[in-house]
Design an enzyme around this catalytic site. Structure first.
Site, PDB file in Angstrom:
ATOM      1  N   GLU A 320      39.547  26.847  78.420  1.00 12.71           N
ATOM      2  CA  GLU A 320      38.126  26.967  78.736  1.00 12.71           C
ATOM      3  C   GLU A 320      37.673  25.771  79.570  1.00 12.71           C
ATOM      4  OE1 GLU A 320      33.871  27.352  76.327  1.00 12.71           O
ATOM      5  OE2 GLU A 320      35.620  26.496  75.327  1.00 12.71           O
ATOM      6  N   HIS A 321      37.932  24.562  79.074  1.00  6.12           N
ATOM      7  CA  HIS A 321      37.597  23.317  79.788  1.00  6.12           C
ATOM      8  C   HIS A 321      38.885  22.568  80.085  1.00  6.12           C
ATOM      9  CE1 HIS A 321      34.194  24.021  76.890  1.00  6.12           C
ATOM     10  NE2 HIS A 321      33.487  23.865  77.990  1.00  6.12           N
TER      11      HIS A 321
END
Length: 421
Positions: A320-321
């Site tokens: 996601e990040h």
């Protein structure tokens, strides 16, 4: 000498990457489907019954906070908090409007006329923001401000037990109103257009597994942004990375909830030990240490032999990040293909993305960044194609080919329709 097991389990190259939690499970799908079916049958009464049963509201408490209520909450908010929300909203709006300006209508000459596309916003959006233990007014801004920048006419927010900051954020974002309910009952209300709002064309925003399950169940008839699971951060670091910064960033992700997934990929064989030491030191004074410690158990670290190997591992994980804490990070970033959002260099903390530097923080998880992007103005737009033929003589090649292709497929009616022109 410290003999305690590492807080982040150590993986070797070649070990399978641990699977991350699925966004939803069958039991939650079943529970959410029952709530949605009840709301489809009994409407607002059912939505209120479930909201009371699940603790969103007390009996008799209002479900809808209209624009006047939101404005009053904004007026009550202390000036410092108000200014933070307004500055953050401005940054999100500026970024979203810049994205919107990149999207252009198209008109292309073709034989006998023109073809093209027109970008159109959806008419109505339902924006979900988590409440509960950690209310997220930032998610109100991320979703509702972005919807408005895309040109959506009707924007409603839902958030259970909204704080004054959440209500104020909805006012700043320009929301038409806020539903003080959560879970599948909020998604059902968005889908059906209950409590005076229009039925949503798209439902967006992060939420718990009941929210996610309900979004999955309604996705055949309503647009959704994504099915997001637990939050993730992968720190990609080399020997130049500051272990204290790496640990702080991993803990920032770990404190989200027990299911968060902090990860470290590095080309430095000594960095995992240094980071482990820093994690223990920083946990000692972290107010959310109990949550962070549990979620660290979901994560892992991997030492790679070289940069190429590390890039391959990061792309395989598709987090996601993704933070790049490496020397010359800006030259490494273009080599990475799969991540919801990328944070380039030691000054670019993922927390700055969470809290409104501009890009959106509603992002794909569980490896879905391989094929899905995060929330943006594009989520609220549709490219409608069009065709305009004005010259029958010029269009003759199109007509001949269309008729031939139709007969090749055995559809004589299509061929005759084309030739009628």
């Amino acid at each position: 000498m410290n003999t305690a097991p590492a807080l982040l389990r150590r993986l070797q190259m070649g070990d399978p990457i641990p699977s991350r939690a699925a966004p939803v499970d069958p039991a939650t799908i079943h529970s959410a489907s029952e709530i949605l079916a009840d709301i489809a049958s009994r409407g607002e009464t059912a939505a209120i019954d479930h909201a009371v049963r699940l603790g969103d509201i007390s009996p008799g408490q209002p479900v809808v906070r209209d624009r006047a209520d939101l404005a009053r909450a904004l007026d009550r908010l202390d000036p410092s908090s108000r200014m933070v929300l307004e500055r953050t909203a401005s940054r999100i709006r500026t970024f979203a409007e810049a994205q919107r300006s990149c999207v252009r209508n198209l008109e292309l000459p073709i034989p006998g006329g023109f073809a093209g596309h027109t970008w159109l916003p959806v008419a109505s959006a339902g924006c979900y923001a988590p409440g509960g233990r950690f209310p997220l007014p930032s998610s109100v801004l991320m979703t509702a401000v972005t919807a408005r920048a895309a040109g959506v006419r009707s924007v409603w927010v839902a958030s259970p037990k909204p704080t004054e900051a959440t209500l104020a954020a909805a006012a700043i974002a320009g929301a038409d109103g806020l539903l003080a309910i959560g879970g599948a009952q909020a998604i059902g209300a968005f889908r059906r257009g209950l409590f005076g709002m229009p039925a949503s064309d798209i439902i967006v925003g992060p939420g718990n597994r009941w929210v996610t399950a309900a979004k999955q169940l309604v996705s055949a008839e309503v647009g959704i942004d994504m099915l997001a699971g637990p939050s993730e951060l992968l720190v990609f670091a080399d020997e130049t990375a500051d272990s204290a910064v790496v640990a702080a960033d991993l803990l920032a992700q770990a404190e989200h909830d027990d299911d968060a997934v902090p990860m470290l990929v590095t080309t430095s064989s000594s960095l995992p030990d240094k980071v482990d030491s820093e994690l223990r030191k920083q946990l000692a004074t972290l107010p959310t240490a109990s949550i962070a410690t549990r979620s660290l158990a979901n994560g892992f670290s991997i030492v790679c032999a070289n940069m190429q190997e590390a890039v391959g591992v990061c792309d395989r994980i598709a987090p996601e990040h993704l933070e790049i804490l490496c020397n010359r990070a800006e030259t490494i970033a273009p080599r990475l293909q799969n991540a919801g959002a990328v944070f380039i260099g030691s000054l670019s903390a993922e927390a700055l993305g969470d809290y409104g530097a501009g890009p959106n923080h509603v992002l794909p998880t569980s490896g879905t960044a391989r094929f899905r992007a995060g929330l943006s103005v594009f989520s609220f737009l549709r490219a409608r194609t069009w065709l305009r033929i004005t010259d029958s003589t010029g269009a003759a090649p199109l007509v001949r080919d269309a008729a031939s292709l139709a007969r090749l497929e055995g559809l004589e009616g299509h061929a005759r329709s084309a030739e009628m022109r």
